[in-house]
Design a protein around this motif. Structure first.
Motif, PDB file in Angstrom:
ATOM      1  N   ASN A   1      10.575  14.276  53.430  1.00  0.00           N
ATOM      2  CA  ASN A   1       9.606  15.358  53.619  1.00  0.00           C
ATOM      3  C   ASN A   1       9.007  15.344  55.024  1.00  0.00           C
ATOM      4  O   ASN A   1       8.771  16.389  55.623  1.00  0.00           O
ATOM      5  CB  ASN A   1       8.506  15.262  52.559  1.00  0.00           C
TER       6      ASN A   1
ATOM      7  N   ALA B   1      19.498  18.167  58.963  1.00  0.00           N
ATOM      8  CA  ALA B   1      20.022  18.361  57.606  1.00  0.00           C
ATOM      9  C   ALA B   1      20.766  17.128  57.100  1.00  0.00           C
ATOM     10  O   ALA B   1      20.565  16.695  55.957  1.00  0.00           O
ATOM     11  CB  ALA B   1      20.918  19.593  57.560  1.00  0.00           C
TER      12      ALA B   1
ATOM     13  N   LYS C   1      16.870  18.748  48.157  1.00  0.00           N
ATOM     14  CA  LYS C   1      15.417  18.611  47.921  1.00  0.00           C
ATOM     15  C   LYS C   1      15.084  18.873  46.455  1.00  0.00           C
ATOM     16  O   LYS C   1      14.297  18.139  45.857  1.00  0.00           O
ATOM     17  CB  LYS C   1      14.623  19.549  48.826  1.00  0.00           C
TER      18      LYS C   1
ATOM     19  N   PRO D   1      15.296  23.080  60.723  1.00  0.00           N
ATOM     20  CA  PRO D   1      15.766  22.246  59.605  1.00  0.00           C
ATOM     21  C   PRO D   1      17.229  21.842  59.746  1.00  0.00           C
ATOM     22  O   PRO D   1      17.621  20.727  59.376  1.00  0.00           O
ATOM     23  CB  PRO D   1      15.565  23.152  58.387  1.00  0.00           C
TER      24      PRO D   1
ATOM     25  N   CYS E   1      18.345  14.291  56.378  1.00  0.00           N
ATOM     26  CA  CYS E   1      17.525  14.571  55.193  1.00  0.00           C
ATOM     27  C   CYS E   1      18.344  14.453  53.911  1.00  0.00           C
ATOM     28  O   CYS E   1      17.859  13.893  52.917  1.00  0.00           O
ATOM     29  CB  CYS E   1      16.908  15.967  55.300  1.00  0.00           C
TER      30      CYS E   1
ATOM     31  N   TRP F   1      11.740  16.520  57.571  1.00  0.00           N
ATOM     32  CA  TRP F   1      11.962  17.974  57.420  1.00  0.00           C
ATOM     33  C   TRP F   1      10.774  18.757  57.998  1.00  0.00           C
ATOM     34  O   TRP F   1      10.942  19.743  58.707  1.00  0.00           O
ATOM     35  CB  TRP F   1      12.167  18.303  55.936  1.00  0.00           C
TER      36      TRP F   1
ATOM     37  N   LEU G   1      20.749  21.367  51.962  1.00  0.00           N
ATOM     38  CA  LEU G   1      19.418  20.780  52.144  1.00  0.00           C
ATOM     39  C   LEU G   1      18.481  21.204  51.006  1.00  0.00           C
ATOM     40  O   LEU G   1      17.756  20.375  50.438  1.00  0.00           O
ATOM     41  CB  LEU G   1      18.869  21.240  53.498  1.00  0.00           C
TER      42      LEU G   1
END
Lengths: 129, 206
Positions: free
Chosen positions: A27, A40, A116, A36, A43, A30, A112
Protein backbone atom coordinates in the motif's frame (compact mmCIF):
# COMPACT_ATOMS: atom_id res chain seq x y z
CA UNK A 1 -1.21 -35.63 -0.69
CA UNK A 2 -0.50 -32.08 0.42
CA UNK A 3 2.88 -31.73 2.14
CA UNK A 4 2.46 -29.76 5.34
CA UNK A 5 4.35 -28.63 8.41
CA UNK A 6 2.76 -28.38 11.88
CA UNK A 7 2.54 -24.88 13.27
CA UNK A 8 1.83 -23.43 16.69
CA UNK A 9 0.74 -20.01 17.91
CA UNK A 10 4.28 -18.59 17.52
CA UNK A 11 4.50 -19.60 13.87
CA UNK A 12 1.00 -18.26 13.29
CA UNK A 13 1.88 -14.92 14.91
CA UNK A 14 5.09 -14.67 12.88
CA UNK A 15 3.33 -15.38 9.60
CA UNK A 16 0.63 -12.85 10.50
CA UNK A 17 3.26 -10.16 11.12
CA UNK A 18 4.77 -10.89 7.71
CA UNK A 19 1.38 -10.81 5.97
CA UNK A 20 0.66 -7.40 7.50
CA UNK A 21 4.17 -6.07 6.68
CA UNK A 22 3.98 -7.11 3.03
CA UNK A 23 0.46 -5.68 2.69
CA UNK A 24 1.55 -2.41 4.32
CA UNK A 25 4.58 -2.24 2.00
CA UNK A 26 2.30 -2.84 -1.02
CA UNK A 27 0.00 0.00 0.00
CA UNK A 28 2.86 2.38 0.77
CA UNK A 29 4.71 1.73 -2.50
CA UNK A 30 1.50 2.06 -4.51
CA UNK A 31 0.45 5.25 -2.74
CA UNK A 32 3.75 7.06 -3.24
CA UNK A 33 4.37 5.97 -6.85
CA UNK A 34 4.08 8.74 -9.44
CA UNK A 35 2.56 6.22 -11.83
CA UNK A 36 1.11 2.91 -10.56
CA UNK A 37 2.53 1.19 -13.66
CA UNK A 38 6.06 2.12 -12.51
CA UNK A 39 5.75 -0.15 -9.46
CA UNK A 40 3.31 -2.78 -10.71
CA UNK A 41 5.78 -5.69 -10.64
CA UNK A 42 7.07 -4.78 -7.19
CA UNK A 43 3.54 -4.39 -5.83
CA UNK A 44 2.27 -7.64 -7.33
CA UNK A 45 5.25 -9.47 -5.80
CA UNK A 46 4.51 -7.89 -2.39
CA UNK A 47 0.84 -8.88 -2.72
CA UNK A 48 1.84 -12.46 -3.49
CA UNK A 49 4.04 -12.63 -0.38
CA UNK A 50 1.28 -11.07 1.75
CA UNK A 51 -1.24 -13.55 0.38
CA UNK A 52 0.98 -16.59 0.99
CA UNK A 53 1.69 -15.50 4.58
CA UNK A 54 -2.01 -14.80 5.21
CA UNK A 55 -2.89 -18.22 3.81
CA UNK A 56 -0.43 -19.81 6.24
CA UNK A 57 -2.13 -17.97 9.14
CA UNK A 58 -5.53 -19.29 8.06
CA UNK A 59 -4.42 -22.91 7.72
CA UNK A 60 -2.39 -22.74 10.95
CA UNK A 61 -5.46 -21.49 12.82
CA UNK A 62 -7.94 -23.93 11.31
CA UNK A 63 -5.87 -27.03 10.52
CA UNK A 64 -2.79 -26.70 12.75
CA UNK A 65 -0.49 -26.94 9.71
CA UNK A 66 0.74 -24.82 6.82
CA UNK A 67 1.89 -25.76 3.32
CA UNK A 68 5.51 -26.84 2.88
CA UNK A 69 7.59 -26.32 -0.24
CA UNK A 70 6.98 -24.32 -3.40
CA UNK A 71 4.13 -26.31 -4.92
CA UNK A 72 1.44 -23.70 -5.57
CA UNK A 73 -1.26 -26.28 -6.20
CA UNK A 74 -0.69 -27.83 -2.78
CA UNK A 75 -0.94 -24.47 -1.00
CA UNK A 76 -4.21 -23.69 -2.78
CA UNK A 77 -5.59 -27.18 -2.05
CA UNK A 78 -4.78 -26.80 1.65
CA UNK A 79 -6.47 -23.40 1.90
CA UNK A 80 -9.49 -24.72 -0.03
CA UNK A 81 -10.14 -27.05 2.93
CA UNK A 82 -10.57 -23.95 5.10
CA UNK A 83 -12.13 -21.38 2.75
CA UNK A 84 -12.77 -22.11 -0.95
CA UNK A 85 -13.34 -18.42 -1.81
CA UNK A 86 -10.03 -17.35 -0.28
CA UNK A 87 -8.29 -20.28 -2.02
CA UNK A 88 -9.44 -18.78 -5.34
CA UNK A 89 -7.82 -15.47 -4.35
CA UNK A 90 -4.58 -17.27 -3.44
CA UNK A 91 -4.60 -19.12 -6.78
CA UNK A 92 -5.00 -15.79 -8.60
CA UNK A 93 -2.00 -14.35 -6.75
CA UNK A 94 0.18 -17.39 -7.37
CA UNK A 95 -0.62 -17.25 -11.09
CA UNK A 96 0.79 -13.73 -11.13
CA UNK A 97 3.88 -14.65 -9.11
CA UNK A 98 6.06 -15.98 -11.90
CA UNK A 99 5.02 -13.29 -14.36
CA UNK A 100 5.79 -10.45 -11.95
CA UNK A 101 8.94 -11.90 -10.42
CA UNK A 102 10.67 -13.68 -13.30
CA UNK A 103 8.97 -12.87 -16.60
CA UNK A 104 9.95 -10.06 -18.99
CA UNK A 105 6.43 -8.70 -19.57
CA UNK A 106 5.46 -6.07 -17.02
CA UNK A 107 2.46 -6.60 -14.74
CA UNK A 108 -0.52 -4.65 -16.03
CA UNK A 109 -2.85 -2.25 -14.25
CA UNK A 110 -5.43 -5.04 -14.29
CA UNK A 111 -2.94 -7.41 -12.63
CA UNK A 112 -2.30 -4.79 -9.98
CA UNK A 113 -6.00 -4.34 -9.19
CA UNK A 114 -6.58 -8.10 -9.09
CA UNK A 115 -3.55 -8.53 -6.84
CA UNK A 116 -4.79 -5.87 -4.40
CA UNK A 117 -8.29 -7.35 -4.29
CA UNK A 118 -6.93 -10.85 -3.62
CA UNK A 119 -4.40 -9.61 -1.04
CA UNK A 120 -7.02 -7.55 0.82
CA UNK A 121 -9.39 -10.53 1.00
CA UNK A 122 -6.68 -12.82 2.38
CA UNK A 123 -5.31 -10.28 4.87
CA UNK A 124 -8.80 -9.48 6.19
CA UNK A 125 -9.57 -13.22 6.25
CA UNK A 126 -6.56 -14.00 8.43
CA UNK A 127 -7.61 -11.24 10.85
CA UNK A 128 -10.92 -13.04 11.40
CA UNK A 129 -9.39 -16.29 12.70
CA UNK B 1 -22.37 -14.21 22.83
CA UNK B 2 -18.75 -15.24 22.88
CA UNK B 3 -17.28 -14.73 19.41
CA UNK B 4 -14.15 -16.66 20.40
CA UNK B 5 -16.25 -19.75 21.24
CA UNK B 6 -19.22 -19.40 18.93
CA UNK B 7 -20.87 -22.73 19.73
CA UNK B 8 -21.06 -21.74 23.40
CA UNK B 9 -24.31 -20.03 22.40
CA UNK B 10 -25.89 -23.52 22.50
CA UNK B 11 -23.40 -25.53 24.56
CA UNK B 12 -20.60 -24.25 26.82
CA UNK B 13 -18.96 -27.70 26.84
CA UNK B 14 -15.92 -29.12 25.08
CA UNK B 15 -18.34 -30.66 22.55
CA UNK B 16 -18.96 -27.17 21.19
CA UNK B 17 -15.25 -26.38 20.90
CA UNK B 18 -14.51 -29.64 19.07
CA UNK B 19 -17.42 -29.09 16.67
CA UNK B 20 -16.13 -25.55 16.08
CA UNK B 21 -12.73 -26.93 15.00
CA UNK B 22 -14.29 -29.54 12.69
CA UNK B 23 -16.81 -27.08 11.22
CA UNK B 24 -14.10 -24.64 10.11
CA UNK B 25 -12.37 -27.04 7.73
CA UNK B 26 -13.53 -29.60 5.21
CA UNK B 27 -10.68 -31.86 6.29
CA UNK B 28 -9.79 -34.88 8.37
CA UNK B 29 -8.20 -34.47 11.80
CA UNK B 30 -6.50 -36.82 14.21
CA UNK B 31 -7.52 -36.40 17.85
CA UNK B 32 -4.00 -35.06 18.48
CA UNK B 33 -4.46 -32.41 15.79
CA UNK B 34 -7.76 -31.33 17.39
CA UNK B 35 -5.92 -31.19 20.71
CA UNK B 36 -3.18 -29.01 19.19
CA UNK B 37 -5.90 -26.55 18.15
CA UNK B 38 -7.48 -26.65 21.64
CA UNK B 39 -4.31 -26.65 23.77
CA UNK B 40 -6.04 -25.71 27.02
CA UNK B 41 -8.23 -28.85 26.88
CA UNK B 42 -7.13 -32.39 27.72
CA UNK B 43 -6.50 -35.00 25.05
CA UNK B 44 -8.56 -37.48 27.07
CA UNK B 45 -11.53 -35.11 27.07
CA UNK B 46 -11.23 -34.59 23.32
CA UNK B 47 -11.13 -38.39 22.75
CA UNK B 48 -14.36 -38.77 24.75
CA UNK B 49 -16.10 -35.93 22.89
CA UNK B 50 -15.11 -37.35 19.51
CA UNK B 51 -16.49 -40.76 20.51
CA UNK B 52 -19.78 -39.11 21.58
CA UNK B 53 -20.05 -37.14 18.34
CA UNK B 54 -19.28 -40.25 16.25
CA UNK B 55 -22.13 -42.02 18.07
CA UNK B 56 -24.44 -39.12 17.08
CA UNK B 57 -23.39 -39.48 13.44
CA UNK B 58 -22.30 -35.83 13.16
CA UNK B 59 -18.61 -36.84 13.10
CA UNK B 60 -17.23 -39.56 10.83
CA UNK B 61 -14.39 -41.76 11.99
CA UNK B 62 -12.08 -43.47 9.50
CA UNK B 63 -9.83 -46.34 10.51
CA UNK B 64 -7.54 -46.23 7.46
CA UNK B 65 -4.56 -46.59 9.75
CA UNK B 66 -3.53 -45.52 13.18
CA UNK B 67 -4.49 -43.12 14.60
CA UNK B 68 -8.16 -42.69 13.59
CA UNK B 69 -9.16 -39.76 11.41
CA UNK B 70 -12.21 -37.61 12.16
CA UNK B 71 -14.20 -35.17 10.05
CA UNK B 72 -17.54 -33.41 10.25
CA UNK B 73 -20.23 -35.42 8.43
CA UNK B 74 -21.36 -32.77 5.94
CA UNK B 75 -24.44 -34.83 4.98
CA UNK B 76 -25.78 -34.91 8.56
CA UNK B 77 -29.07 -33.08 9.09
CA UNK B 78 -27.47 -30.96 11.85
CA UNK B 79 -24.40 -30.01 9.82
CA UNK B 80 -25.68 -26.77 8.24
CA UNK B 81 -26.80 -25.48 11.64
CA UNK B 82 -23.42 -26.29 13.21
CA UNK B 83 -21.49 -24.62 10.38
CA UNK B 84 -23.75 -21.58 10.74
CA UNK B 85 -23.06 -21.38 14.47
CA UNK B 86 -19.32 -21.75 13.93
CA UNK B 87 -19.26 -18.86 11.44
CA UNK B 88 -21.14 -16.26 13.52
CA UNK B 89 -18.17 -13.88 13.49
CA UNK B 90 -18.12 -13.88 9.68
CA UNK B 91 -21.91 -13.43 9.76
CA UNK B 92 -21.55 -10.43 12.09
CA UNK B 93 -19.10 -8.74 9.68
CA UNK B 94 -21.38 -9.52 6.72
CA UNK B 95 -24.37 -8.02 8.57
CA UNK B 96 -22.40 -4.88 9.49
CA UNK B 97 -21.28 -4.50 5.86
CA UNK B 98 -24.82 -4.93 4.59
CA UNK B 99 -26.39 -2.46 7.01
CA UNK B 100 -23.91 0.40 6.51
CA UNK B 101 -24.00 -0.13 2.72
CA UNK B 102 -27.63 0.99 2.92
CA UNK B 103 -26.99 4.14 4.97
CA UNK B 104 -28.07 7.47 3.46
CA UNK B 105 -25.09 9.14 5.15
CA UNK B 106 -22.49 6.59 4.01
CA UNK B 107 -19.35 6.07 6.10
CA UNK B 108 -15.97 6.88 4.58
CA UNK B 109 -14.52 3.96 6.52
CA UNK B 110 -15.78 1.47 9.11
CA UNK B 111 -14.06 -1.38 10.91
CA UNK B 112 -14.63 -3.91 13.65
CA UNK B 113 -11.76 -3.80 16.15
CA UNK B 114 -10.89 -4.60 19.78
CA UNK B 115 -11.52 -7.99 21.35
CA UNK B 116 -14.05 -9.06 18.70
CA UNK B 117 -11.41 -8.65 15.99
CA UNK B 118 -8.50 -9.97 18.07
CA UNK B 119 -10.19 -13.24 19.01
CA UNK B 120 -10.29 -12.38 22.73
CA UNK B 121 -14.02 -11.70 22.84
CA UNK B 122 -16.28 -13.01 25.64
CA UNK B 123 -19.98 -12.73 26.52
CA UNK B 124 -19.12 -9.69 28.68
CA UNK B 125 -17.22 -7.86 25.91
CA UNK B 126 -18.51 -4.95 23.93
CA UNK B 127 -18.36 -5.08 20.17
CA UNK B 128 -16.13 -2.18 19.13
CA UNK B 129 -16.54 -0.46 15.79
CA UNK B 130 -14.84 2.62 14.37
CA UNK B 131 -17.02 4.72 12.06
CA UNK B 132 -15.62 7.62 10.01
CA UNK B 133 -18.00 10.05 8.34
CA UNK B 134 -17.61 12.91 5.88
CA UNK B 135 -16.95 16.34 7.38
CA UNK B 136 -20.25 17.71 6.09
CA UNK B 137 -22.38 14.83 7.36
CA UNK B 138 -25.89 15.50 8.65
CA UNK B 139 -25.06 14.86 12.31
CA UNK B 140 -28.63 14.12 13.36
CA UNK B 141 -29.02 11.54 10.59
CA UNK B 142 -25.63 10.03 11.43
CA UNK B 143 -26.57 9.64 15.10
CA UNK B 144 -29.87 7.99 14.17
CA UNK B 145 -28.09 5.53 11.89
CA UNK B 146 -25.54 4.65 14.57
CA UNK B 147 -28.27 4.24 17.20
CA UNK B 148 -30.18 1.86 14.93
CA UNK B 149 -27.01 -0.12 14.24
CA UNK B 150 -26.34 -0.32 17.96
CA UNK B 151 -29.78 -1.79 18.62
CA UNK B 152 -29.35 -4.29 15.77
CA UNK B 153 -25.96 -5.52 16.98
CA UNK B 154 -27.36 -6.14 20.45
CA UNK B 155 -30.23 -8.11 18.91
CA UNK B 156 -27.83 -10.12 16.75
CA UNK B 157 -25.34 -10.94 19.50
CA UNK B 158 -26.58 -10.05 22.97
CA UNK B 159 -23.51 -7.80 23.33
CA UNK B 160 -23.41 -4.01 23.50
CA UNK B 161 -22.04 -2.09 20.53
CA UNK B 162 -19.42 0.52 21.34
CA UNK B 163 -19.31 2.72 18.26
CA UNK B 164 -16.74 5.51 18.06
CA UNK B 165 -17.42 8.09 15.36
CA UNK B 166 -14.93 10.54 13.87
CA UNK B 167 -15.03 12.92 10.94
CA UNK B 168 -12.46 12.61 8.16
CA UNK B 169 -10.68 15.76 9.33
CA UNK B 170 -10.57 14.56 12.94
CA UNK B 171 -8.80 11.41 11.74
CA UNK B 172 -6.45 13.46 9.56
CA UNK B 173 -5.60 15.73 12.52
CA UNK B 174 -4.98 12.87 14.95
CA UNK B 175 -1.53 12.03 16.25
CA UNK B 176 0.20 9.27 14.23
CA UNK B 177 0.60 7.25 17.44
CA UNK B 178 -3.05 7.54 18.51
CA UNK B 179 -3.61 4.21 20.26
CA UNK B 180 -7.18 3.67 19.07
CA UNK B 181 -6.27 4.18 15.41
CA UNK B 182 -3.14 2.05 15.82
CA UNK B 183 -5.35 -0.77 17.17
CA UNK B 184 -7.67 -0.49 14.19
CA UNK B 185 -4.81 -0.43 11.66
CA UNK B 186 -3.24 -3.50 13.32
CA UNK B 187 -6.30 -5.67 14.01
CA UNK B 188 -9.32 -4.02 12.39
CA UNK B 189 -11.64 -5.81 10.02
CA UNK B 190 -12.91 -3.18 7.61
CA UNK B 191 -16.54 -3.41 6.55
CA UNK B 192 -16.89 -0.11 4.66
CA UNK B 193 -14.42 1.92 2.61
CA UNK B 194 -11.02 0.82 1.34
CA UNK B 195 -9.43 -1.63 3.82
CA UNK B 196 -6.23 0.45 4.03
CA UNK B 197 -8.01 3.84 4.25
CA UNK B 198 -7.06 4.44 7.89
CA UNK B 199 -3.44 3.32 7.42
CA UNK B 200 -3.10 5.73 4.49
CA UNK B 201 -4.62 8.53 6.51
CA UNK B 202 -2.20 7.87 9.37
CA UNK B 203 0.81 7.80 7.01
CA UNK B 204 -0.16 11.17 5.56
CA UNK B 205 -0.42 12.65 9.04
CA UNK B 206 2.99 11.31 10.13
Amino acid sequence: MVRTRPCDSHVRAGRRTKAEQFADAFNTVWEYADEPGDVADVCVTLAVHAGIAASDVLTCARLGVHARGDNHGEAVALLRQVDPALATHLAALLEMKSKAGYGHAPATATDLKRAKRAMDALVIGQRLV
Amino acid sequence: MDLSRPLAVVTPTLDGDVLNVLAHADATFTASRVHALLPTRTKRGIDKVLARLVAQGIVEQAHAGRPSLYRLNRDHLACAAIIGLAHQKEALVANLRSVVAGWTAAPVFAALFGSAARGAHTTASDIDVLLVHADDVDEQLWREQVDRLSAMVTRWTGNDLRAVSFSESEVAASAPDDSLFKDVVRDGVAFAGEPDWLARSQRRGA
